[in-house]
Design an enzyme around this catalytic site. Sequence first.
Site, PDB file in Angstrom:
ATOM      1  CG  LEU A  40      -2.090   0.991   1.299  1.00 17.05           C
ATOM      2  CD1 LEU A  40      -2.944   0.655   2.501  1.00 17.05           C
ATOM      3  CD2 LEU A  40      -1.737   2.421   1.341  1.00 17.05           C
ATOM      4  CG  ASP A 177       7.921  -4.133   8.694  1.00 20.20           C
ATOM      5  OD1 ASP A 177       7.245  -3.122   8.472  1.00 20.20           O
ATOM      6  OD2 ASP A 177       8.123  -5.000   7.829  1.00 20.20           O
ATOM      7  CD  GLU A 411      13.913  -2.739   2.606  1.00 20.63           C
ATOM      8  OE1 GLU A 411      14.768  -3.641   2.435  1.00 20.63           O
ATOM      9  OE2 GLU A 411      12.789  -2.966   3.094  1.00 20.63           O
TER      10      GLU A 411
HETATM   11  C1  GLC Z   1       9.039  -3.562   4.689  1.00 18.67           C
HETATM   12  C2  GLC Z   1       8.837  -2.157   5.244  1.00 18.67           C
HETATM   13  C3  GLC Z   1       7.467  -1.669   4.886  1.00 18.67           C
HETATM   14  C4  GLC Z   1       7.307  -1.728   3.373  1.00 18.67           C
HETATM   15  C5  GLC Z   1       7.628  -3.115   2.818  1.00 18.67           C
HETATM   16  C6  GLC Z   1       7.733  -3.136   1.299  1.00 18.67           C
HETATM   17  O1  GLC Z   1       8.144  -4.461   5.242  1.00 18.67           O
HETATM   18  O2  GLC Z   1       9.044  -2.136   6.630  1.00 18.67           O
HETATM   19  O3  GLC Z   1       7.274  -0.372   5.354  1.00 18.67           O
HETATM   20  O4  GLC Z   1       6.052  -1.339   2.983  1.00 18.67           O
HETATM   21  O5  GLC Z   1       8.868  -3.543   3.308  1.00 18.67           O
HETATM   22  O6  GLC Z   1       8.706  -2.225   0.883  1.00 18.67           O
END
Ligand code: GLC
Length: 442
Positions: A40, A177, A411
């Site tokens: 999302l 997370d 990332e």
């Molecule tokens: C990880 C991040 C989350 C993100 C996902 C996809 O789970 O913590 O915020 O949406 O990766 O990038």
Amino acid sequence: MNFNHSAIESLRERSIVTLKKNWREGFTVPSANLYPFQWLWDSGFVSMGWSLIDKYKARLELETLFGAQWENGMIPHIIFHNDSPEKQYFPDAKFHGSEASDLSPKHVKTTGMTQPPVLGFVLEFLFENEIDKQKYLDFYRSAVKSVFRFHQYLYQNRDPKNEGLVYIRHNWESGTDNCAVWDSVWARYSAPTYDFVRKDTLHVDQSQRPTKKDYNYYMNLIELSRNCGYDEQKMYEILPFLIQDPLFNSILAKSNQCLSRLSNALDLPELSVQFDEWYAKTAHGINTKLFDDVLGQYTYFDLKNNVQISEPTAMGFAPLFAGIASEERANKMAELILSKHFLGENLDGYLCPSLGYSSSAFDPVRYWRGPIWPHINWLLAIGFKQYGFLEIAEKLRNDIIELSVKKGFYEYFSPIKSEEFKIGYGGEDFSWTAAILLLIME
Ligand code: GLC
């Protein structure tokens, strides 16, 4: 570090290549191997990036997302569009079991949870960037209505005390997370040990990811929710994790504010009135309940255990983005971000670490426990700029450019400047890193 014209041009080129590489049929994967579906809030940021280079894809990205909206209005956090790469991802669509709820979409599998509600400010950004606004009025009207239903779902189901603060019921809903804030929640109970094979650590070293023990808690919350058939009332009664999160709520407030203006521009005045009301209500909730005077920052509230959880985090600055902090609080936060809590002992680090150095859980490479995340910097730069802290905003912006030039489109990045941390961390060729670069180089 100074960036000359050609360095900026080559970054722009690389951003475009990255987005194109990660484009699938109607949506963009965050990272080809690590995250092979649609997420999302990634989609929101990525769509803003697309709107600068390919407006058709920007709209389609969101349309695909709205296509998976639940009947109760929830927009899910992951949409498992294509199931072949699913084998590489865990927990997969089967474990989430969205079909346990009658309200989930029938044509596609999703998770049974959501993520930060960025779509309001995203839509306004897209609309402002349209060259031929008239041509796409139908798209924007329908999109605003979808997001209206999403926010209505949040207020109706996630604000039991009518405080204007919605709760998250899984740590993944925060988008951050393994944030250290949840440690105190996990410490109150033990989760069963699940027997599963993680797929994330096939792509990224374990030292940069959440621990196996933490994953047991994540899995357990999913299992408990699925067993409730994703019924909101039942989940509220039994889930051990109910958190009022400053980032999630600030993003919601900001989106309400943007949607109020956008609804007016689209001739939807009744919606605009409701968005204004929600904005005021959430701003009030954040200001009355989440500020910690001692820390000098906004913080989290554990609704289940009725206790405030204070940790210095990048997310605690988010109310600046929504423009809801007073000048006095903004000054305190400007002081805090320039202190050793966020710049390190020698005051020479990159901004903005997701967790302050002074937290006992600080770890410069482990995901949300220290590393810098580009989209958070983008949002904080807007926030600090709004309050007149131009140098802080410049540093937040420049640090992301410098980190991406030196280390690549990762990332996340370590906030510490040293040879030991000379690489980027997590997934590579990351979509929102590319999108954010396009936005901050604009
Ligand atoms: C990880 C991040 C989350 C993100 C996902 C996809 O789970 O913590 O915020 O949406 O990766 O990038």
